[in-house]
Every structure is written in structure tokens, then in C-alpha cells.
Write an enzyme that holds these catalytic residues in place. Structure first.
Site, mmCIF file in Angstrom:
data_model
loop_
_atom_site.group_PDB
_atom_site.id
_atom_site.type_symbol
_atom_site.label_atom_id
_atom_site.label_comp_id
_atom_site.label_asym_id
_atom_site.label_seq_id
_atom_site.Cartn_x
_atom_site.Cartn_y
_atom_site.Cartn_z
ATOM 1 N N SER A 157 0.835 -1.198 0.000
ATOM 2 C CA SER A 157 0.000 0.000 0.000
ATOM 3 C C SER A 157 0.876 1.257 0.000
ATOM 4 O O SER A 157 1.683 1.451 -0.898
ATOM 5 C CB SER A 157 -0.946 -0.039 1.200
ATOM 6 O OG SER A 157 -1.988 0.893 1.068
ATOM 7 N N GLU A 243 -10.030 -4.020 -5.767
ATOM 8 C CA GLU A 243 -9.708 -3.081 -4.699
ATOM 9 C C GLU A 243 -9.536 -1.674 -5.245
ATOM 10 O O GLU A 243 -9.443 -1.460 -6.461
ATOM 11 C CB GLU A 243 -8.447 -3.523 -3.968
ATOM 12 C CG GLU A 243 -7.186 -3.459 -4.818
ATOM 13 C CD GLU A 243 -5.928 -3.524 -3.948
ATOM 14 O OE1 GLU A 243 -5.641 -2.511 -3.288
ATOM 15 O OE2 GLU A 243 -5.253 -4.570 -3.945
ATOM 16 N N HIS A 273 -7.989 -5.425 0.026
ATOM 17 C CA HIS A 273 -6.756 -4.660 -0.108
ATOM 18 C C HIS A 273 -5.702 -5.252 0.827
ATOM 19 O O HIS A 273 -5.950 -5.445 2.017
ATOM 20 C CB HIS A 273 -7.042 -3.195 0.250
ATOM 21 C CG HIS A 273 -5.839 -2.316 0.276
ATOM 22 N ND1 HIS A 273 -5.069 -2.066 -0.837
ATOM 23 C CD2 HIS A 273 -5.272 -1.608 1.299
ATOM 24 C CE1 HIS A 273 -4.091 -1.232 -0.515
ATOM 25 N NE2 HIS A 273 -4.183 -0.952 0.776
#
Length: 308
Positions: A157, A243, A273
Site C-alpha cells: 500500500s 480493490e 486490499h
């Protein structure tokens, strides 16, 4: 690019999260007043859904400004290479401690020690602080005797953004800073233009929450755009097809490939995610760690890596 089958457990978790967790996340403001409590909740949830593996050794690191942890999973028998891991959390949350379940599994899958950097978070610190901490953690690995071709850089991320930004910066200076790059659901566009198409599909995040988190950054580059011909390492990217940052993963893979890197993008349908953080709940996470382990081992043993 490849698709993977989806378990009933993963589908059920996604459905439940869509109607419970996502509305709560969307309703909470992201500011200096809410973040301390949010960070504690995230820490506890992360440790519950991805508990650290039994037999894992944790060693705190404080070398000058570098705060990090050495994580050695129960099967980490190698010391000839190391992984530098950069955690996610939207630049405003997450820690090396909350990610021990992830790093212990990655260490076990690769049989390598993992240095998890505890970079400084926003809004207390600008983007340059986090980027500087990643760079200093890498420098620590070099000072401990790890050559660039024995260092794997990984992140998820927001941490995937930081990890890739560091690798691209090294390449721009003409240096190959890593043997491989491993990314889980990476962000690639802090303007969030790419993510707009995924808003509403994600079972956890929404565009407004991502905007609120990124708004706390200062001095951050907006796009990850490697230049053609720079010495980029082989890369593996995992992301969910459904996602918020699916388009980021696809665009980043395309950009890395266009710049000359060998990049393998694996899109998993109906996953959350960074589903790697759900190791106690989603069986696909175990498959993903095994695939990540094979990629890292092959990258370290490739003639190209050993010739650097």
C-alpha cells in the site's frame, strides 16, 4: 498477469467487510484528533488477523535516527541476504510491530531476515521524513555488509509507494539498489486519479478516506514514473482485482515494464486490499506468501543478480 481462484472464506469476508467495516472507515474523519486512537485499533486488529508466527525472533534496532526491527521467522536459516520491509497504513498509521505477522511470514517464506522500518508518520512529519527513514534503513543494511544484489525491498500500500519511490530514485542515480522489488497492493498515484475507477468496489477503503490520509502529506511526489533504461530490479506485484488501488498496481506494472524491468503482476479476484495481512482468515494469503518466497529466492539466485 494471472488470476487466482477465490475461496468461499475470502468471498464471505469481503461481503461482510463491505457492509460493516467499510461504512465505519468511511464515516471516521482522518485528523490529528482521531489518529492516535485509530492507530491503536489498527495495531490490535493487525495482530489479531495476522498473529506473529510461533518461534519468530524479534530484535529492536535503534541506529542513530533509524528505528526498525529485525524479524526472523521460524524457518529463517539464511543470512546471505535480507529483506527491507516498508509497511502500509496510508502514511498515517501502521508500524513494524503491527506488521510482525506479515514480516514473520515473509521471513519464513523466503528463509531470510526481514528489517522492518518504523518510518515517521504523517501528519506529525512530512513525506520527506518517511522517505528519508527508508533510505537510512537501506544504508544500515549496506553498512552491515549486505550488497545491493543481496537486498530485497518490499512494501504494501503506502509502504509499497515508499519502497518503489526509493528504488526508482536509486535507478535515476544510475545505481541498482536492490536484487528484487516485492509489492502488495501498492499505491502509485497520490493524486488518486487512477484509484477513482476502483471507488465503490473496495471492501475496506473508499476514495474520500484515502484523500483525507494523503492530504496530510507535504513534499510528496504525485506519481511513480520510472525512466526508461534505468537499472530497475525484477518486480513482483500482488493486488486484488477488486480493490481501490487495482489500477495503481496495473499502471505501475506497465510503467516498470516499459522502463525495461521484468515485472510480474498477479491480480487476485474478490480479495481485500493487502489480503496478505489477513493470514489467519484468508487461505489465499498463504499461497501468496509461498509465491513471494519463490520469487525472492529465484531473484537472489539468478545470474543477473549475482553479476551486479
Amino acid at each position: 498477469m494471472s488470476a487466482e481462484p477465490t475461496s468461499l472464506r475470502a468471498r464471505a469476508l469481503r461481503q461482510i467487510s463491505t457492509h460493516t467495516v467499510r461504512p465505519v472507515v468511511a464515516a471516521l474523519p482522518v485528523n490529528a484528533h482521531t489518529l492516535p486512537a485509530a492507530r491503536m485499533v489498527i495495531d490490535r486488529v493487525m495482530r489479531a488477523v495476522a498473529p506473529v508466527l510461533n518461534g519468530t525472533a524479534i530484535e529492536a534496532v535503534q541506529e542513530g535516527p533509524v528505528r526498525a526491527e529485525w524479524v526472523r521467522g521460524p524457518r529463517a536459516t539464511r543470512d546471505d541476504a535480507a529483506i527491507l520491509y516498508v509497511h502500509g497504513g496510508g502514511f498515517v498509521a501502521g508500524s513494524a510491530r503491527s506488521y510482525r505477522g506479515v514480516t514473520s511470514r515473509l521471513s519464513t517464506a523466503t528463509r531470510l531476515p526481514v528489517l522492518a522500518v518504523d518510518y515517521r508518520l504523517a501528519p506529525e512529519n512530512p513525506y520527506t521524513a518517511a522517505a528519508s527513514d527508508v533510505s537510512m534503513a537501506y544504508r544500515l543494511l549496506r553498512e552491515q555488509g549486505f550488497a545491493p544484489d543481496r537486498i530485497v525491498i518490499a512494501g504494501d500500500s503506502a509502504g509499497g509507494y515508499l519502497a518503489t519511490d526509493f528504488v526508482i530514485g536509486s535507478a535515476d542515480r544510475g545505481r541498482s539498489g536492490a536484487a528484487a522489488l516485492l509489492l502488495f497492493s501498492p499505491m502509485a498515484d497520490l493524486a488518486l486519479d487512477l484509484a477513482r475507477g476502483g471507488d465503490g468496489r473496495d471492501a475496506l477503503l473508499d476514495l474520500a478516506t484515502a484523500h483525507a490520509a494523503i492530504a496530510h502529506l507535504a513534499d510528496a511526489p504525485q506519481q511513480l514514473r520510472p525512466r526508461s533504461g534505468t537499472p530497475l530490479p525484477p518486480t513482483l506485484i500482488h493486488a486484488s482485482r477488486d480493490e481501490l488501488f487495482a489500477a495503481d498496481a496495473i499502471a505501475l506494472a506497465d510503467r516498470l515494464s516499459a522502463a525495461g524491468a521484468r515485472c510480474d503482476l498477479r491480480l487476485w479476484p474478490h480479495q481485500m486490499h493487502v489480503f496478505h495481512t489477513l493470514a489467519a482468515l484468508v487461505p489465499e494469503s498463504r499461497t501468496a506468501y509461498r509465491a513471494s518466497g519463490r520469487f525472492v529466492i529465484e531473484a537472489l539466485e539468478s545470474p543477473a543478480a549475482q553479476a551486479i
